[in-house]
Design an enzyme around this catalytic site. Structure first.
Site, PDB file in Angstrom:
ATOM      1  CB  SER A 321      -0.919   0.006   1.226  1.00  0.00           C
ATOM      2  OG  SER A 321      -1.669   1.200   1.289  1.00  0.00           O
ATOM      3  CD1 TRP A 324      -1.613   1.270  -5.935  1.00  0.00           C
ATOM      4  CD2 TRP A 324      -1.953   3.085  -4.686  1.00  0.00           C
ATOM      5  NE1 TRP A 324      -2.666   1.961  -6.487  1.00  0.00           N
ATOM      6  CE2 TRP A 324      -2.897   3.083  -5.739  1.00  0.00           C
ATOM      7  CE3 TRP A 324      -1.982   4.128  -3.771  1.00  0.00           C
ATOM      8  CZ2 TRP A 324      -3.854   4.088  -5.891  1.00  0.00           C
ATOM      9  CZ3 TRP A 324      -2.926   5.131  -3.920  1.00  0.00           C
ATOM     10  CH2 TRP A 324      -3.848   5.102  -4.959  1.00  0.00           C
ATOM     11  CG  HIS A 325       0.096   5.994  -1.201  1.00  0.00           C
ATOM     12  ND1 HIS A 325      -0.291   4.807  -0.635  1.00  0.00           N
ATOM     13  CD2 HIS A 325      -0.946   6.847  -1.027  1.00  0.00           C
ATOM     14  CE1 HIS A 325      -1.500   4.938  -0.125  1.00  0.00           C
ATOM     15  NE2 HIS A 325      -1.931   6.160  -0.363  1.00  0.00           N
ATOM     16  N   GLY A 326       3.709   5.682  -4.208  1.00  0.00           N
ATOM     17  CA  GLY A 326       4.797   6.322  -4.930  1.00  0.00           C
ATOM     18  C   GLY A 326       6.057   5.493  -4.923  1.00  0.00           C
ATOM     19  CG  PHE A 485      -0.124   9.184  -4.856  1.00  0.00           C
ATOM     20  CD1 PHE A 485       1.242   9.383  -4.832  1.00  0.00           C
ATOM     21  CD2 PHE A 485      -0.907   9.734  -3.867  1.00  0.00           C
ATOM     22  CE1 PHE A 485       1.821  10.124  -3.806  1.00  0.00           C
ATOM     23  CE2 PHE A 485      -0.344  10.465  -2.839  1.00  0.00           C
ATOM     24  CZ  PHE A 485       1.015  10.660  -2.803  1.00  0.00           C
TER      25      PHE A 485
END
Length: 485
Positions: A321, A324-326, A485
């Site tokens: 997770s 996933w954001h960066g 993102f």
């Protein structure tokens, strides 16, 4: 196209009028208009991004028919093709440069100097969201929860529906596709709810988030010059900035969808009123959390097979997770911190203590225990946001240390107390509506409460209009944080 821009304020009424007064006689006309409007909305940034969106949409549409095959081996092959296709798109555009640089650093340590070619391409807007839409559709077909859609237009609308295209919520085929396929008629009550949600979302974005951004940026960008108390206020400012920014976007998305007869998945349910980290993640970015739960955590075995496997899967979920954001180590660190905060609850079987009820569900105010729980959870979340905000982990650690060691000029913090001008009204209104995040209706109590609540709401709407018009006139339409993102 930004929600908080003049272009959108012109675009939305035009599409709305065409949708309900010109193309309302046939469902396929309405869906066709939505598809054209969605691609126009997305192409406002760059028409090149539309090509990638179209390709991703077409491939998952085709894969869906093969994944529905009664031959499970064939179905599994095309399921993996879809996964590779979607993660490949993400990998190339979002993560290639990160991994190339990490390999370069690794070989540098061995004395081998590489010079990898890096992509000089901007990250396509919304790529992390629409690829997850496509994967959820194929996953659900494989699990026999969804049948493949023969009408390409309907499927394309599901993937690219403009309110959620850029920053979610991440929809499920089983939830949104049936709404795309059924006849829609105008519902005044639903539209009114949508307008209220849009205005409230705009307030959180243009009044709260954008105002706090100026203060948070000043403190974070010059953190070595500020004392510990000011750094605490900077962390609090960013905590509410990102909440106002992202939940504001989600509210506008839900409200806009209501105007066209759609009900999207909730994405935020007042997360800063959470009593532990587990509850926080059931209330923050809900569509992403539930996506990882259903399509990664459970397939990995979930909590079945003992505590060791549950702990392993929990850390995988939080680390993925974060990533996933960066494509940066600080996001992985942020996910790791939350995993560590979640771990004690998991080990003590308390991670599902607060699943259904909201805090002080049948009371006006929380009790002392609830206040302490909310305060502790907020402090932990705010600490983790430091690592989210600062891309260099070393600087994030230094920022945290400075909170406790830098005691010079404590009076400096007084000039930053203005953050509470924006935070307190947000918390007061959020508390009022904490039982139902989708319907900002005044509860029927006594006449004084009704009138005072309406005064507050209309004040909020007026301030929103003033701030939004000023931003448009000054051409200071600040982009949403989650666009990156």
């Amino acid at each position: 196209m930004l929600f908080n821009s003049l272009a959108f304020l012109v675009y939305l009424p035009i599409v709305f009028c065409l949708y309900w007064f010109v193309f309302n006689k046939r469902l396929r006309w309405q869906n066709g208009l939505l598809l054209i409007a969605s691609y126009f909305f997305y192409g406002w940034w760059s028409w090149k991004f539309m090509v990638l969106l179209s390709l991703s949409t077409f491939l998952d549409y085709v894969y869906g028919f093969s994944v529905a095959s009664p031959n499970r081996k064939r179905a599994k092959v095309f399921l993996w093709l879809s996964i590779i296709n979607n993660l490949g798109i993400l990998g190339v555009f979002k993560y290639y440069n990160f991994f190339a640089l990490q390999f370069q650093k690794g070989f540098d340590m061995l004395g081998v100097h590489l010079h990898p070619s890096l992509l000089q391409v901007a990250l396509p807007i919304g790529i992390s969201f629409y690829t997850f839409h496509g994967m959820s559709y194929v996953f659900d077909i494989y699990r026999e929860k969804q049948k493949p859609i023969s009408n390409f237009i309907e499927y394309a609308v599901f993937v690219s529906f403009f309110p959620l295209l850029v920053a979610g919520p991440i929809e499920r085929a089983t939830h949104l596709l049936p709404q795309v396929q059924q006849r829609r008629t105008f519902n005044y009550r639903q539209a009114a709810e949508g307008c209220r949600l849009m205005l409230w979302g705009m307030f959180k974005k243009v009044v709260v988030a954008d105002s706090l951004a100026v203060i948070a940026d000043n403190i974070f960008n010059h953190y070595t010059e500020h004392n510990g108390l000011t750094l605490v206020l900077g962390a609090i400012a960013f905590s509410f900035q990102i909440y106002g920014d992202f939940s504001g976007y989600s509210d506008i998305a839900l409200g806009t969808a209501k105007l066209f007869g759609f009900e999207l998945l909730s994405n935020f349910k007042f997360p800063y009123f959470s009593r532990d980290i587990a509850e926080f993640w059931r209330r923050w970015h809900i569509s992403l959390s539930s996506w990882f739960r259903d399509y990664l955590y459970i397939p990995l075995g979930g909590s079945k097979g003992g505590k060791a496997k549950a702990v392993r899967n929990t850390f995988i979920i939080f680390l993925v997770s974060g990533f996933w954001h960066g494509a940066s180590w600080n996001f992985i660190a942020w996910g790791f911190i939350h995993a560590c905060g979640f771990l004690p609850l998991l080990l003590m079987n308390r991670n599902r203590t607060h699943v259904k009820e909201v805090v002080a569900a049948d009371r006006l105010f929380p009790n002392g225990t609830e206040l302490l729980q909310m305060f502790t959870t907020f402090c932990f979340v705010t600490f983790a946001w430091i690592f989210f905000r600062i891309h260099d982990i070393g600087q994030a650690v230094d920022y945290t240390k400075s909170i406790f060691t830098n005691v010079k000029n404590p009076g400096e913090a007084l000039s930053y107390l203005s953050i509470f001008y924006y935070i307190v009204p947000l918390l007061v209104i959020d508390w009022q509506f904490r039982r139902n995040e989708r319907n900002l209706q005044i509860a029927k109590r006594n006449m004084f409460m009704i009138l005072s609540s309406k005064v507050v709401l209309y004040t909020v709407y007026t301030l929103t209009a003033i701030f939004l018009l000023n931003a448009i006139i000054q051409k200071e339409n600040v982009s949403f944080i989650y666009f990156q993102f």
